[in-house]
Design a protein around this motif. Sequence first.
Motif, PDB file in Angstrom:
ATOM      1  N   LEU A  24      12.238   2.243   3.378  1.00  0.00           N
ATOM      2  CA  LEU A  24      10.893   2.781   3.385  1.00  0.00           C
ATOM      3  C   LEU A  24      10.170   2.650   4.705  1.00  0.00           C
ATOM      4  CD1 LEU A  24       9.756   1.308  -0.045  1.00  0.00           C
ATOM      5  CD2 LEU A  24      10.514   3.625   0.415  1.00  0.00           C
ATOM      6  N   ALA A  25      10.726   1.924   5.659  1.00  0.00           N
ATOM      7  CA  ALA A  25      10.013   1.666   6.903  1.00  0.00           C
ATOM      8  C   ALA A  25       9.623   2.964   7.585  1.00  0.00           C
ATOM      9  CB  ALA A  25      10.880   0.826   7.842  1.00  0.00           C
ATOM     10  N   SER A  27       7.492   5.055  10.938  1.00  0.00           N
ATOM     11  CA  SER A  27       7.365   4.951  12.380  1.00  0.00           C
ATOM     12  C   SER A  27       6.071   4.268  12.739  1.00  0.00           C
ATOM     13  CB  SER A  27       7.397   6.346  13.005  1.00  0.00           C
ATOM     14  OG  SER A  27       6.265   7.082  12.584  1.00  0.00           O
ATOM     15  N   ALA A  28       5.977   3.801  13.982  1.00  0.00           N
ATOM     16  CA  ALA A  28       4.784   3.095  14.424  1.00  0.00           C
ATOM     17  C   ALA A  28       3.784   4.037  15.066  1.00  0.00           C
ATOM     18  CB  ALA A  28       5.173   1.995  15.412  1.00  0.00           C
ATOM     19  N   GLY A  29       4.125   5.301  15.250  1.00  0.00           N
ATOM     20  CA  GLY A  29       3.205   6.258  15.855  1.00  0.00           C
ATOM     21  C   GLY A  29       2.293   6.860  14.817  1.00  0.00           C
ATOM     22  N   SER A  30       1.191   7.455  15.266  1.00  0.00           N
ATOM     23  CA  SER A  30       0.251   8.045  14.316  1.00  0.00           C
ATOM     24  C   SER A  30       0.850   9.303  13.709  1.00  0.00           C
ATOM     25  CB  SER A  30      -1.065   8.391  15.014  1.00  0.00           C
ATOM     26  OG  SER A  30      -0.855   9.371  15.998  1.00  0.00           O
ATOM     27  N   ALA A  31       0.416   9.609  12.500  1.00  0.00           N
ATOM     28  CA  ALA A  31       0.888  10.804  11.806  1.00  0.00           C
ATOM     29  C   ALA A  31      -0.312  11.645  11.431  1.00  0.00           C
ATOM     30  CB  ALA A  31       1.679  10.418  10.552  1.00  0.00           C
ATOM     31  N   SER A  32      -0.160  12.947  11.418  1.00  0.00           N
ATOM     32  CA  SER A  32      -1.261  13.828  11.046  1.00  0.00           C
ATOM     33  C   SER A  32      -0.717  15.028  10.309  1.00  0.00           C
ATOM     34  CB  SER A  32      -2.037  14.273  12.292  1.00  0.00           C
ATOM     35  OG  SER A  32      -1.196  14.984  13.171  1.00  0.00           O
ATOM     36  N   ALA A  33      -1.621  15.858   9.803  1.00  0.00           N
ATOM     37  CA  ALA A  33      -1.256  17.056   9.055  1.00  0.00           C
ATOM     38  C   ALA A  33      -0.281  16.720   7.930  1.00  0.00           C
ATOM     39  CB  ALA A  33      -0.659  18.110   9.975  1.00  0.00           C
ATOM     40  N   ALA A  34      -0.523  15.572   7.277  1.00  0.00           N
ATOM     41  CA  ALA A  34       0.387  15.108   6.242  1.00  0.00           C
ATOM     42  C   ALA A  34      -0.301  15.120   4.888  1.00  0.00           C
ATOM     43  CB  ALA A  34       0.879  13.708   6.573  1.00  0.00           C
ATOM     44  N   GLY A  35       0.506  15.233   3.812  1.00  0.00           N
ATOM     45  CA  GLY A  35      -0.007  15.169   2.459  1.00  0.00           C
ATOM     46  C   GLY A  35      -0.218  16.544   1.847  1.00  0.00           C
ATOM     47  N   THR A  36      -0.249  16.583   0.510  1.00  0.00           N
ATOM     48  CA  THR A  36      -0.406  17.831  -0.213  1.00  0.00           C
ATOM     49  C   THR A  36      -1.838  18.068  -0.682  1.00  0.00           C
ATOM     50  OG1 THR A  36       0.084  16.854  -2.380  1.00  0.00           O
ATOM     51  CG2 THR A  36       1.969  17.598  -1.048  1.00  0.00           C
ATOM     52  N   GLY A  80       2.220  -2.035   8.249  1.00  0.00           N
ATOM     53  CA  GLY A  80       1.288  -1.087   7.667  1.00  0.00           C
ATOM     54  C   GLY A  80       1.824   0.308   7.498  1.00  0.00           C
ATOM     55  N   THR A  81       3.000   0.616   8.068  1.00  0.00           N
ATOM     56  CA  THR A  81       3.594   1.942   7.893  1.00  0.00           C
ATOM     57  C   THR A  81       4.856   1.901   7.031  1.00  0.00           C
ATOM     58  OG1 THR A  81       4.556   1.625  10.103  1.00  0.00           O
ATOM     59  CG2 THR A  81       2.628   3.046   9.937  1.00  0.00           C
ATOM     60  N   MET A  82       5.059   0.815   6.334  1.00  0.00           N
ATOM     61  CA  MET A  82       6.228   0.684   5.463  1.00  0.00           C
ATOM     62  C   MET A  82       6.225   1.739   4.358  1.00  0.00           C
ATOM     63  SD  MET A  82       7.357  -2.773   3.457  1.00  0.00           S
ATOM     64  CE  MET A  82       8.789  -2.831   2.370  1.00  0.00           C
ATOM     65  N   GLY A 101      -1.213  -5.137   7.241  1.00  0.00           N
ATOM     66  CA  GLY A 101      -0.286  -5.083   8.368  1.00  0.00           C
ATOM     67  C   GLY A 101      -0.578  -3.931   9.315  1.00  0.00           C
ATOM     68  N   ARG A 102      -0.218  -4.125  10.575  1.00  0.00           N
ATOM     69  CA  ARG A 102      -0.363  -3.070  11.570  1.00  0.00           C
ATOM     70  C   ARG A 102       0.859  -2.148  11.538  1.00  0.00           C
ATOM     71  NH1 ARG A 102      -4.247  -3.245  15.074  1.00  0.00           N
ATOM     72  NH2 ARG A 102      -3.088  -2.176  16.727  1.00  0.00           N
ATOM     73  N   PRO A 103       0.763  -0.956  12.115  1.00  0.00           N
ATOM     74  CA  PRO A 103       1.917  -0.044  12.133  1.00  0.00           C
ATOM     75  C   PRO A 103       3.151  -0.708  12.743  1.00  0.00           C
ATOM     76  CG  PRO A 103      -0.059   1.096  12.851  1.00  0.00           C
ATOM     77  CD  PRO A 103      -0.431  -0.349  12.754  1.00  0.00           C
ATOM     78  N   GLY A 104       4.246  -0.719  11.990  1.00  0.00           N
ATOM     79  CA  GLY A 104       5.479  -1.322  12.463  1.00  0.00           C
ATOM     80  C   GLY A 104       5.406  -2.821  12.629  1.00  0.00           C
ATOM     81  N   GLY A 105       4.413  -3.455  12.018  1.00  0.00           N
ATOM     82  CA  GLY A 105       4.193  -4.884  12.209  1.00  0.00           C
ATOM     83  C   GLY A 105       5.237  -5.748  11.512  1.00  0.00           C
ATOM     84  N   SER A 106       5.155  -7.027  11.769  1.00  0.00           N
ATOM     85  CA  SER A 106       6.078  -7.999  11.188  1.00  0.00           C
ATOM     86  C   SER A 106       5.286  -9.196  10.680  1.00  0.00           C
ATOM     87  CB  SER A 106       7.107  -8.449  12.228  1.00  0.00           C
ATOM     88  OG  SER A 106       6.466  -9.076  13.333  1.00  0.00           O
ATOM     89  N   GLY A 107       5.987 -10.077  10.016  1.00  0.00           N
ATOM     90  CA  GLY A 107       5.324 -11.235   9.428  1.00  0.00           C
ATOM     91  C   GLY A 107       4.992 -10.984   7.973  1.00  0.00           C
ATOM     92  N   SER A 108       4.147 -11.823   7.425  1.00  0.00           N
ATOM     93  CA  SER A 108       3.831 -11.742   6.003  1.00  0.00           C
ATOM     94  C   SER A 108       2.331 -11.595   5.794  1.00  0.00           C
ATOM     95  CB  SER A 108       4.340 -12.983   5.275  1.00  0.00           C
ATOM     96  OG  SER A 108       3.731 -14.157   5.798  1.00  0.00           O
TER      97      SER A 108
END
Length: 278
Positions: A24-25, A27-36, A80-82, A101-108
């Motif tokens: 499910l991971a 990407s760490a970049g921003s995404a746009s024009a997404a969703g229905t 945060g992008t999982m 969590g932040r995009p592509g972040g780690s930890g718990s």
Amino acid sequence: MRSRNPAHRFSAAVVALITAAALLAGSAGSASAAGTGPYDAEYTTTLRLYGHTVYRPADLPANERLPIVVWGNGGCLADGTMFEKFLLEIASHGFLVIANGRPGGSGSTDADMLTEAIDWAVEENGRLFSPYRGRLDTGSIAVMGQSCGGIEAYEASGDERVDTTVLWNSGMLSDLDNWRLRRLHAPIAYFTGGPDDIAHENALDDWDRIPSGLPAFLGSLDVGHTGTFGEPDGGEYGRVGALWLKWRLKGDLQAGQAFTGSDCGLCSTEWDIRRRNL
């Protein structure tokens, strides 16, 4: 009464969650024009809530206030992008979604981060010069999470501001924590991946323990513990999750028909459902 073995289920859950993270991971970049939904969705970050990722309509609507949804990741992982595809889908229907969590972040992560996200959103709605000033519906708030993140949602659901709790592939790991079920006060929905989902039996056990008068829905689809989160727009989970939130947080009665009535939208489908007080 079924007895749960926390140690066994937790160790097995760790294996499943590692697999889920790989599948499910995002990407760490921003995404746009997404969703229905009616809005193109994106995710962003802010220094004012540094440890989180914010999903939102790319152009905040001027004539609609956005309900608030806070999200805990599977494995309680701080990425945060999982669940990017799923959360973008939710945001595209006019919600502000805040993931731990932040995009592509780690930890718990922990449940306090969900409450922190609610606090931030409420503050931003009233803060001078905030892009969200007057644009959020602070009276419509959901806590959601997948697997371990669902346990976080349970913990945060005691907040009186919460209007619905939504658990995905999740349930209590230990009977020692069943007191959290007794304090649930808002409508709750469980979505599981069927008998092959490691959390399925836990969700069923919780279903029998939640307050009897609580409005509740349980839907099971044979997709396993990782669900359909990794499919385009979150797959069937994205579709049904958006419907639940539109009904419970926006009062959309047409969306609610997926869950209510003898001929409900999920009745007589591949979903196996249970309902109470809806």
